[in-house]
Design a protein around this motif. Structure first.
Motif, short mmCIF file in Angstrom:
data_model
loop_
_atom_site.label_atom_id
_atom_site.label_comp_id
_atom_site.label_asym_id
_atom_site.label_seq_id
_atom_site.Cartn_x
_atom_site.Cartn_y
_atom_site.Cartn_z
N LYS A 30 4.43 13.69 -4.55
CA LYS A 30 3.35 12.70 -4.56
C LYS A 30 2.64 12.72 -3.22
O LYS A 30 3.28 12.86 -2.18
N PHE A 31 1.34 12.53 -3.25
CA PHE A 31 0.58 12.47 -2.01
C PHE A 31 0.32 11.03 -1.57
O PHE A 31 -0.11 10.79 -0.46
N GLN A 32 0.57 10.07 -2.46
CA GLN A 32 0.40 8.66 -2.14
C GLN A 32 1.65 7.92 -2.59
O GLN A 32 2.22 8.23 -3.63
N GLY A 33 2.07 6.92 -1.80
CA GLY A 33 3.24 6.14 -2.14
C GLY A 33 3.03 4.68 -1.81
O GLY A 33 2.15 4.33 -1.03
N GLY A 34 3.83 3.83 -2.38
CA GLY A 34 3.70 2.40 -2.14
C GLY A 34 2.64 1.79 -3.03
O GLY A 34 2.33 2.29 -4.11
N LYS A 35 2.04 0.71 -2.56
CA LYS A 35 1.05 -0.02 -3.35
C LYS A 35 -0.22 -0.19 -2.55
O LYS A 35 -0.21 -0.61 -1.40
N ARG A 36 -1.36 0.11 -3.18
CA ARG A 36 -2.65 -0.09 -2.52
C ARG A 36 -2.93 -1.57 -2.36
O ARG A 36 -2.50 -2.38 -3.18
N GLY A 37 -3.64 -1.90 -1.31
CA GLY A 37 -3.97 -3.30 -1.08
C GLY A 37 -4.59 -3.50 0.29
O GLY A 37 -4.98 -2.55 0.97
N GLU A 38 -4.68 -4.75 0.68
CA GLU A 38 -5.22 -5.11 1.99
C GLU A 38 -4.09 -5.15 3.01
O GLU A 38 -3.14 -5.93 2.85
N TYR A 39 -4.19 -4.34 4.04
CA TYR A 39 -3.16 -4.27 5.07
C TYR A 39 -3.80 -4.47 6.44
O TYR A 39 -5.00 -4.25 6.62
N ASP A 40 -2.97 -4.86 7.40
CA ASP A 40 -3.47 -5.18 8.74
C ASP A 40 -3.59 -3.95 9.65
O ASP A 40 -4.48 -3.89 10.49
N TYR A 41 -2.67 -2.99 9.51
CA TYR A 41 -2.63 -1.85 10.42
C TYR A 41 -2.52 -0.53 9.66
O TYR A 41 -1.95 -0.48 8.56
N VAL A 42 -3.05 0.52 10.29
CA VAL A 42 -2.88 1.89 9.82
C VAL A 42 -2.12 2.63 10.90
O VAL A 42 -2.58 2.72 12.04
N VAL A 43 -0.94 3.13 10.57
CA VAL A 43 -0.11 3.88 11.51
C VAL A 43 -0.19 5.35 11.11
O VAL A 43 0.19 5.71 10.00
N GLN A 44 -0.71 6.18 12.01
CA GLN A 44 -0.95 7.59 11.70
C GLN A 44 -0.02 8.51 12.48
O GLN A 44 0.31 8.23 13.62
N LEU A 45 0.36 9.60 11.83
CA LEU A 45 1.14 10.67 12.45
C LEU A 45 0.15 11.80 12.73
O LEU A 45 -0.34 12.42 11.80
N GLU A 70 10.62 1.85 2.86
CA GLU A 70 10.88 1.13 1.61
C GLU A 70 12.12 0.24 1.73
O GLU A 70 12.19 -0.81 1.09
N GLN A 71 13.08 0.63 2.56
CA GLN A 71 14.28 -0.18 2.73
C GLN A 71 13.97 -1.50 3.43
O GLN A 71 14.61 -2.51 3.16
N THR A 72 12.98 -1.51 4.32
CA THR A 72 12.66 -2.74 5.05
C THR A 72 11.56 -3.56 4.38
O THR A 72 11.61 -4.78 4.39
N THR A 73 10.57 -2.90 3.78
CA THR A 73 9.43 -3.64 3.23
C THR A 73 9.47 -3.80 1.72
O THR A 73 8.75 -4.62 1.18
N GLY A 74 10.25 -3.01 1.04
CA GLY A 74 10.21 -3.00 -0.42
C GLY A 74 9.15 -2.03 -0.90
O GLY A 74 8.40 -1.45 -0.12
N GLU A 75 9.05 -1.85 -2.22
CA GLU A 75 8.12 -0.86 -2.77
C GLU A 75 6.67 -1.29 -2.64
O GLU A 75 5.77 -0.45 -2.65
N THR A 76 6.41 -2.59 -2.54
CA THR A 76 5.03 -3.06 -2.52
C THR A 76 4.57 -3.51 -1.12
O THR A 76 3.50 -4.06 -0.99
N GLY A 77 5.36 -3.27 -0.10
CA GLY A 77 5.03 -3.74 1.24
C GLY A 77 4.28 -2.75 2.10
O GLY A 77 4.00 -3.02 3.26
N TYR A 78 3.94 -1.58 1.56
CA TYR A 78 3.27 -0.55 2.35
C TYR A 78 2.47 0.35 1.43
O TYR A 78 2.61 0.30 0.20
N TYR A 79 1.64 1.19 2.02
CA TYR A 79 0.92 2.22 1.28
C TYR A 79 0.84 3.45 2.18
O TYR A 79 0.37 3.37 3.32
N SER A 80 1.36 4.58 1.71
CA SER A 80 1.37 5.80 2.53
C SER A 80 0.54 6.89 1.87
O SER A 80 0.50 6.99 0.64
N VAL A 81 -0.11 7.70 2.70
CA VAL A 81 -0.97 8.78 2.22
C VAL A 81 -0.70 10.03 3.04
O VAL A 81 -0.63 9.97 4.27
#
Length: 166
Positions: A30-45, A70-81
């Protein structure tokens, strides 16, 4: 096949898959994980150097980062691309190393090689992966991307950017 032989992309990349029989499939699920939504920060590698990254390393970095977060935020607490795609074919000219091999192979004559893997070429400063998180989970996202850095052949940097809310 040794990964160290393919880290530096010398010459023109080969990406013409229509001419190669038995081309390798990408290992990235998968190229995207988590749940889309409104988030405060974007952390990039982000990459610190010009390099080729094989698709196995990209997938293992993605799995490590997503599992940790996912262990700290749950499945819906982040969105990764994932921001890179492995489309460059890596070829290997396998040589026979047994007795009588000199009668079976041609050496370097007509040495095109068989497609064995896929890679993505990354430039200096290019984003490899990004995670969108709330303010509460910012440190967890940084920790997850540090764990993903171990899986990559380079030492990337982590860039935190607040999202603009209008």
């Amino acid at each position: 096949m040794h990964g160290g032989c393919y880290r530096i992309g010398n010459g023109q990349p080969y990406a013409r898959k229509e001419f190669i029989k038995g081309k390798p499939q990408t290992k990235i699920a998968k190229f995207q994980g988590g749940k889309r939504g409104e988030y405060d920060y974007v952390v990039q590698l982000c990459s610190n150097e010009k390099m080729q990254i094989r698709h196995m390393a990209i997938e293992s970095a993605r799995l490590a980062a997503n599992k940790t977060l996912e262990q700290t935020t749950g499945e819906t607490g982040y969105y990764s691309v994932l921001r890179i795609y492995p489309h460059i074919l890596l070829r290997e000219n396998k040589m026979i190393a047994t007795a009588g091999a000199d009668r079976l192979q041609e050496g370097m004559r007509r040495a095109f090689g068989k497609a064995v893997s896929l890679a993505a070429r990354v430039q200096n400063g290019q984003c490899i992966m990004e995670m969108h998180v709330k303010k509460d989970h910012l440190e967890a996202a940084k920790k997850a991307l540090v764990g993903a850095c171990v899986k990559l052949p380079i030492t990337p940097s982590i860039v935190v950017t607040p999202t603009k809310k209008n």
